[in-house]
Design a protein around this motif. Structure first.
Motif, PDB file in Angstrom:
ATOM      1  N   CYS A 411       0.848  -1.224   0.067  1.00  0.00           N
ATOM      2  CA  CYS A 411       0.006  -0.047   0.169  1.00  0.00           C
ATOM      3  C   CYS A 411       0.914   1.311  -0.033  1.00  0.00           C
ATOM      4  CB  CYS A 411      -0.973   0.119   1.083  1.00  0.00           C
ATOM      5  SG  CYS A 411      -0.193   0.087   2.803  1.00  0.00           S
ATOM      6  N   HIS A 412       2.234   1.150   0.045  1.00  0.00           N
ATOM      7  CA  HIS A 412       3.043   2.098   0.054  1.00  0.00           C
ATOM      8  C   HIS A 412       2.930   3.262   1.306  1.00  0.00           C
ATOM      9  CE1 HIS A 412       3.407   1.913  -4.721  1.00  0.00           C
ATOM     10  NE2 HIS A 412       3.690   0.701  -4.104  1.00  0.00           N
ATOM     11  N   GLU A 413       2.241   2.903   2.344  1.00  0.00           N
ATOM     12  CA  GLU A 413       1.978   3.656   3.606  1.00  0.00           C
ATOM     13  C   GLU A 413       3.663   3.519   4.270  1.00  0.00           C
ATOM     14  OE1 GLU A 413       0.271   5.907   6.569  1.00  0.00           O
ATOM     15  OE2 GLU A 413      -0.522   5.198   4.358  1.00  0.00           O
ATOM     16  N   PRO A 414       4.125   4.703   4.670  1.00  0.00           N
ATOM     17  CA  PRO A 414       5.398   4.776   5.128  1.00  0.00           C
ATOM     18  C   PRO A 414       5.417   3.770   6.477  1.00  0.00           C
ATOM     19  CG  PRO A 414       4.663   7.011   4.674  1.00  0.00           C
ATOM     20  CD  PRO A 414       3.566   6.112   4.612  1.00  0.00           C
ATOM     21  N   ALA A 415       6.631   3.081   6.627  1.00  0.00           N
ATOM     22  CA  ALA A 415       6.944   2.419   7.833  1.00  0.00           C
ATOM     23  C   ALA A 415       7.367   3.144   8.886  1.00  0.00           C
ATOM     24  CB  ALA A 415       7.883   1.090   7.098  1.00  0.00           C
ATOM     25  N   ARG A 416       6.762   2.735  10.174  1.00  0.00           N
ATOM     26  CA  ARG A 416       6.956   3.360  11.242  1.00  0.00           C
ATOM     27  C   ARG A 416       7.376   2.481  12.196  1.00  0.00           C
ATOM     28  NH1 ARG A 416       7.537   8.911  10.768  1.00  0.00           N
ATOM     29  NH2 ARG A 416       6.328   9.850   9.061  1.00  0.00           N
ATOM     30  N   CYS A 417       7.853   3.042  13.376  1.00  0.00           N
ATOM     31  CA  CYS A 417       8.277   2.366  14.385  1.00  0.00           C
ATOM     32  C   CYS A 417       7.048   2.153  15.381  1.00  0.00           C
ATOM     33  CB  CYS A 417       9.622   2.817  15.182  1.00  0.00           C
ATOM     34  SG  CYS A 417      10.111   2.359  16.762  1.00  0.00           S
ATOM     35  N   ARG A 418       6.924   0.983  15.951  1.00  0.00           N
ATOM     36  CA  ARG A 418       5.857   0.660  17.085  1.00  0.00           C
ATOM     37  C   ARG A 418       6.209   1.578  18.216  1.00  0.00           C
ATOM     38  NH1 ARG A 418       6.321  -5.247  15.282  1.00  0.00           N
ATOM     39  NH2 ARG A 418       4.703  -5.647  13.527  1.00  0.00           N
ATOM     40  N   ALA A 419       7.394   1.654  18.709  1.00  0.00           N
ATOM     41  CA  ALA A 419       7.585   2.409  19.844  1.00  0.00           C
ATOM     42  C   ALA A 419       7.418   3.827  20.128  1.00  0.00           C
ATOM     43  CB  ALA A 419       8.951   1.821  20.284  1.00  0.00           C
ATOM     44  N   CYS A 420       8.199   4.540  19.022  1.00  0.00           N
ATOM     45  CA  CYS A 420       8.104   6.060  18.967  1.00  0.00           C
ATOM     46  C   CYS A 420       7.548   6.500  17.583  1.00  0.00           C
ATOM     47  CB  CYS A 420       9.395   6.517  19.133  1.00  0.00           C
ATOM     48  SG  CYS A 420      10.693   6.149  17.710  1.00  0.00           S
ATOM     49  N   HIS A 421       6.939   5.642  16.551  1.00  0.00           N
ATOM     50  CA  HIS A 421       6.460   6.094  15.645  1.00  0.00           C
ATOM     51  C   HIS A 421       7.460   6.798  14.522  1.00  0.00           C
ATOM     52  CE1 HIS A 421       2.886   4.739  16.933  1.00  0.00           C
ATOM     53  NE2 HIS A 421       2.773   5.587  18.215  1.00  0.00           N
ATOM     54  N   GLY A 439      16.288   3.928  17.345  1.00  0.00           N
ATOM     55  CA  GLY A 439      17.322   2.732  16.765  1.00  0.00           C
ATOM     56  C   GLY A 439      16.829   1.539  17.065  1.00  0.00           C
ATOM     57  N   ARG A 440      15.609   1.144  17.728  1.00  0.00           N
ATOM     58  CA  ARG A 440      14.946  -0.173  17.813  1.00  0.00           C
ATOM     59  C   ARG A 440      14.777  -0.753  16.635  1.00  0.00           C
ATOM     60  NH1 ARG A 440      12.280   2.857  21.914  1.00  0.00           N
ATOM     61  NH2 ARG A 440      12.432   2.220  24.093  1.00  0.00           N
ATOM     62  N   PRO A 441      15.128  -2.310  16.679  1.00  0.00           N
ATOM     63  CA  PRO A 441      14.765  -2.982  15.473  1.00  0.00           C
ATOM     64  C   PRO A 441      13.398  -3.215  15.499  1.00  0.00           C
ATOM     65  CG  PRO A 441      16.107  -4.449  17.370  1.00  0.00           C
ATOM     66  CD  PRO A 441      16.108  -2.954  17.705  1.00  0.00           C
ATOM     67  N   ALA A 442      12.839  -3.370  14.228  1.00  0.00           N
ATOM     68  CA  ALA A 442      11.411  -3.601  14.081  1.00  0.00           C
ATOM     69  C   ALA A 442      11.464  -5.105  13.798  1.00  0.00           C
ATOM     70  CB  ALA A 442      10.806  -2.762  12.913  1.00  0.00           C
ATOM     71  N   VAL A 443      11.547  -6.058  14.660  1.00  0.00           N
ATOM     72  CA  VAL A 443      11.345  -7.444  14.173  1.00  0.00           C
ATOM     73  C   VAL A 443       9.901  -7.789  14.180  1.00  0.00           C
ATOM     74  CG1 VAL A 443      12.096  -9.819  15.328  1.00  0.00           C
ATOM     75  CG2 VAL A 443      13.344  -7.996  15.850  1.00  0.00           C
ATOM     76  N   ASP A 444       9.595  -8.612  13.063  1.00  0.00           N
ATOM     77  CA  ASP A 444       8.359  -9.027  12.742  1.00  0.00           C
ATOM     78  C   ASP A 444       7.459  -7.778  12.264  1.00  0.00           C
ATOM     79  OD1 ASP A 444       9.022 -11.781  13.304  1.00  0.00           O
ATOM     80  OD2 ASP A 444       8.548 -11.509  15.084  1.00  0.00           O
ATOM     81  N   TRP A 445       7.913  -7.027  11.551  1.00  0.00           N
ATOM     82  CA  TRP A 445       7.227  -5.597  11.291  1.00  0.00           C
ATOM     83  C   TRP A 445       6.014  -6.064  10.228  1.00  0.00           C
ATOM     84  CZ3 TRP A 445       6.099  -3.645   6.592  1.00  0.00           C
ATOM     85  CH2 TRP A 445       5.391  -2.230   6.587  1.00  0.00           C
ATOM     86  N   SER A 446       4.959  -5.383  10.368  1.00  0.00           N
ATOM     87  CA  SER A 446       3.866  -5.489   9.502  1.00  0.00           C
ATOM     88  C   SER A 446       3.176  -4.061   9.395  1.00  0.00           C
ATOM     89  CB  SER A 446       2.955  -6.705   9.912  1.00  0.00           C
ATOM     90  OG  SER A 446       2.235  -6.325  11.229  1.00  0.00           O
ATOM     91  N   CYS A 447       2.671  -4.021   8.234  1.00  0.00           N
ATOM     92  CA  CYS A 447       2.155  -2.762   7.970  1.00  0.00           C
ATOM     93  C   CYS A 447       0.712  -2.458   8.959  1.00  0.00           C
ATOM     94  CB  CYS A 447       1.488  -2.577   6.504  1.00  0.00           C
ATOM     95  SG  CYS A 447       0.865  -1.073   6.101  1.00  0.00           S
ATOM     96  N   GLY A 448       0.543  -1.405   9.357  1.00  0.00           N
ATOM     97  CA  GLY A 448      -0.606  -0.964  10.356  1.00  0.00           C
ATOM     98  C   GLY A 448      -1.990  -0.930   9.429  1.00  0.00           C
ATOM     99  N   THR A 449      -1.583  -0.758   7.984  1.00  0.00           N
ATOM    100  CA  THR A 449      -2.838  -0.469   7.263  1.00  0.00           C
ATOM    101  C   THR A 449      -3.355  -1.682   6.679  1.00  0.00           C
ATOM    102  OG1 THR A 449      -1.844   1.782   6.831  1.00  0.00           O
ATOM    103  CG2 THR A 449      -3.618   1.128   5.242  1.00  0.00           C
ATOM    104  N   CYS A 450      -2.482  -2.118   5.966  1.00  0.00           N
ATOM    105  CA  CYS A 450      -2.886  -3.486   5.236  1.00  0.00           C
ATOM    106  C   CYS A 450      -2.416  -4.904   5.500  1.00  0.00           C
ATOM    107  CB  CYS A 450      -2.310  -3.338   3.711  1.00  0.00           C
ATOM    108  SG  CYS A 450      -0.772  -3.398   3.315  1.00  0.00           S
ATOM    109  N   ALA A 451      -1.514  -4.865   6.600  1.00  0.00           N
ATOM    110  CA  ALA A 451      -0.755  -6.118   7.470  1.00  0.00           C
ATOM    111  C   ALA A 451       0.086  -6.657   6.796  1.00  0.00           C
ATOM    112  CB  ALA A 451      -2.086  -6.973   7.767  1.00  0.00           C
TER     113      ALA A 451
END
Length: 680
Positions: A411-421, A439-451
């Motif tokens: 969906c081309h939504e910018p990827a954001r950190c779950r902790a600080c966005h 600096g936190r690693p985004a392990v198991d990242w998934s898009c908040g819009t389309c997963a």
């Protein structure tokens, strides 16, 4: 104005009559001190009694400690007097820190002018102007009796100034002891070796020294300080040259400051804080690449070195030289108002010195079919391949890192950190995405819009670019220069074929000049919302293109990435003066700086509204316009502007509003920035 006089002026009361103070054996027993307190309503001197034991040390310009509001506070003696308008018994000075008068009268006047213009306090500016004391260094310097520098210097030949319209005349006026003001557009660096812009500055310094006056040169980076110092040392073999750079550390910086203060050196080169250096008999202040944002002070009251030098040239009657490979809009205003005169190469010299610049549009690239949409199209690969046959090729990339910005592949939504966005980035191929803020690693990242779990590149950095170029040219060395953690800044490269990938401002100088250059991702800069986007883009492109050989020697530059057409065509024509004139005309029509004086007021909503109320109820200021407040990060933001004729009054009014809030102890912190570099 003293304590009592300032307070009575605010209350509209008659000032108290000065009372003579009996100091016994002490001549002028009253020390007028500016105390280091962070309150706007206390931005005025206070009177203290000078004890007999401190009479010889607590002189104007020296550091002292005083008792203020129940605490010992540092301060500076501004003057010694025999009377006071203070209504009660004066408190004595607590301690004379040092007998060295580090705050000279000329620098004090400059600090006051800067504080008034930028709606700041005197002590905030003095903190920028005078480096912290290093006691051991001070003792070692004072123990040595070194005579002031006064060697006779002959006037130079015009050299590289010969090819500039107005250049020989500017040099001649400096040698005659006059104080001309010039806005200088330098020719491409690779076309004038070894007489580049550094050598031209050295000749201007030599001409000024020939008239018995001092020289101050300010540049954005310590790298440029070293280049200018080397040129000055080569041109002025018998003249000491002092560098003032914050990165040198407290001891070395303070030692250099003391050498200038004592008159041991008449030539100073440094970064932005050096604009306040106490050079004796100042004859020339010069600044190269005055559009670089590193010349803007990030601490209150946020002065820009260019404006500090303009104020200093006016106050001390010194010559001014603002230079660069391009021309800033602020410098263009000085030219159009007649305050300064242009010194620039005529078109014939530009055509002879500049490389051939191409900025292919989508129409130009359409014949390549689907490949036209590539970040580096076929025409650019062909340019690099041909240029590598005879020398090095420069590739300028706006961003460092590998993939500094990534987004969801679906969906081309910018990827954001779950902790600080904060925005996520990739540091290398196959790496786990990490946050650019925390600096936190985004392990198991998934898009908040389309997963979706896959990522795509939004911005490509210098690391990924170097990797792609290395695969395309496997037999060619690839050098990466930048300020990222993975790659440092490379100063120079030789003339052998190689690919040099660099971020803006970190381009190495190539011996003999680059044979070609690719300027990638042009829209990254020109599509930004800030007011300075187009001008900054042209400055960065011109700085890189100036390192390329002349067109007659095969030098070629290609600008890619769908840049805005106006700055792109200014680069193709190599017409920075024309672009600056057009940009100034547009800003004048829209009432944007520098055509008007403008300030940004930011903070909590209640605090900003209170500040604006005090601003409206103060003394009248013709044409005062307040826009906002509107929501902003962590609060609200308002824009305050007036016509340029009333600019001096704007700084005074803003300072008064801050002083009223401070005196009333109103809640909330308000940030006031005059002439902000960022405006959108």
């Amino acid at each position: 104005m003293t304590t009592a006089g300032r307070q009575e002026a605010l209350l509209d009361l008659p000032a108290a009559a000065p009372v003579r103070v009996d100091g016994g054996d002490v001549t002028d027993p009253v020390a007028r001190v500016v105390v280091d307190v962070p309150l706007a309503h206390l931005d005025h001197p206070f009177d203290y009694l000078v004890p007999p034991a401190m009479a010889q040390d607590a002189l104007p310009g020296t550091r002292v400690h005083v008792r203020f509001a129940g605490q010992d506070r540092p301060g500076y003696v501004l003057e010694r007097r025999s009377d006071t308008d203070h209504g009660s018994v004066l408190s004595p000075l607590r301690r004379a820190v040092s007998p060295v008068p580090v705050l000279t009268p000329a620098v004090l006047r400059l600090c006051r002018a800067v504080a008034d213009r930028y709606a700041g306090t005197l002590v905030d500016v003095v903190r920028l102007a005078v480096p912290p004391r290093h006691a051991t260094t001070e003792r070692s310097v004072l123990e040595k009796a070194v005579p002031p520098a006064d060697a006779v210097v002959d006037a130079p030949e015009p050299g590289p100034w010969t090819d500039l319209t107005g250049g020989p005349a500017f040099l001649r006026h400096l040698a005659d002891g006059a104080s001309p003001r010039a806005v200088w557009t330098a020719a491409p660096a690779a076309a004038t070796p070894p007489a580049g812009w550094e050598s031209a500055l050295a000749l201007a310094a030599r001409a000024t020294l020939g008239s018995g006056r001092g020289v101050l040169v300010v540049v954005p980076t310590s790298r440029q300080v070293e280049a200018v110092t080397a040129a000055l040392t080569a041109e002025l073999a018998a003249e000491p040259v002092v560098r003032l750079v914050a990165e040198d550390g407290p001891a070395r910086r303070y030692r250099s400051f003391l050498r200038v203060l004592r008159g041991e050196a008449r030539v100073v080169v440094g970064t932005r804080a050096a604009a306040f250096a106490p050079v004796r008999r100042l004859g020339l202040v010069a600044c190269f690449d005055d559009g670089d944002d590193r010349l803007a002070e990030p601490r209150a009251p946020y002065p820009h070195a260019r404006q500090v030098l303009v104020l200093r040239a006016e106050q001390e009657g010194a010559a001014l030289l603002l230079g660069g490979h391009t021309r800033t809009v602020e410098a263009q205003l000085l030219v159009e108002t007649g305050w300064a005169h242009p010194v620039q190469p005529p078109r014939a010299v530009v055509r002879r010195a500049a490389p051939r610049v191409e900025a292919p549009t989508d129409v130009d690239l359409a014949r390549e079919g689907p490949a036209a949409a590539a970040r580096i199209p076929h025409a650019a690969w062909q340019l690099a391949r041909t240029a590598l046959e005879t020398g090095p090729v420069l590739v300028q990339v706006p961003r460092s890192g590998y993939l500094p910005v990534v987004a969801c592949a679906r969906c081309h939504e910018p990827a954001r950190c779950r902790a600080c966005h904060g925005p996520l980035r990739l540091d290398r191929a196959g790496a786990v995405p990490a946050c650019s803020w925390c600096g936190r690693p985004a392990v198991d990242w998934s898009c908040g819009t389309c997963a979706h779990t896959a990522l795509r590149a939004v911005r490509v950095g210098s690391g990924r670019t170097a990797e792609e170029l290395g695969r395309a040219f496997p037999s060619v060395p690839v050098v990466v220069s930048g300020t990222s953690a993975a790659h440092g800044v490379v100063e120079t490269v030789d003339d052998r074929p190689r690919l040099v990938v660099a971020t803006p401002g970190a381009e190495p100088v190539a011996r003999g000049g680059y044979t070609g250059a690719l300027l990638l991702d042009g829209a990254v800069l020109t599509s930004r919302p800030e007011l300075w986007a187009s001008a900054e883009a042209l400055r960065r492109w011109t700085g890189a293109a100036a390192l390329v050989r002349a067109a007659a020697d095969g030098g070629r530059v290609m600008l890619l990435g769908r840049p805005a057409p106006v700055p792109a065509q200014a680069l193709v024509r190599w017409d920075p003066a024309g672009f600056a004139a057009r940009e100034l005309a547009e800003r004048t029509e829209l009432s944007f700086p520098p055509a008007v004086r403008l300030a940004i007021v930011e903070g909590p909503a209640a605090a900003v509204r209170s500040f604006l109320d005090h601003l409206r109820t103060g003394e009248g200021l013709p044409g005062l316009e307040i826009l906002g407040p509107v929501p902003a990060d962590d609060g609200v933001r308002a824009v305050v502007r007036v016509g340029r004729r009333h600019g001096a009054g704007l700084g005074r009014r803003l300072a008064q509003a801050s002083a009223v809030r401070s005196a009333r102890k109103e809640e909330g912190s308000v940030r006031v920035q005059v002439d902000p570099p960022d405006l959108w």
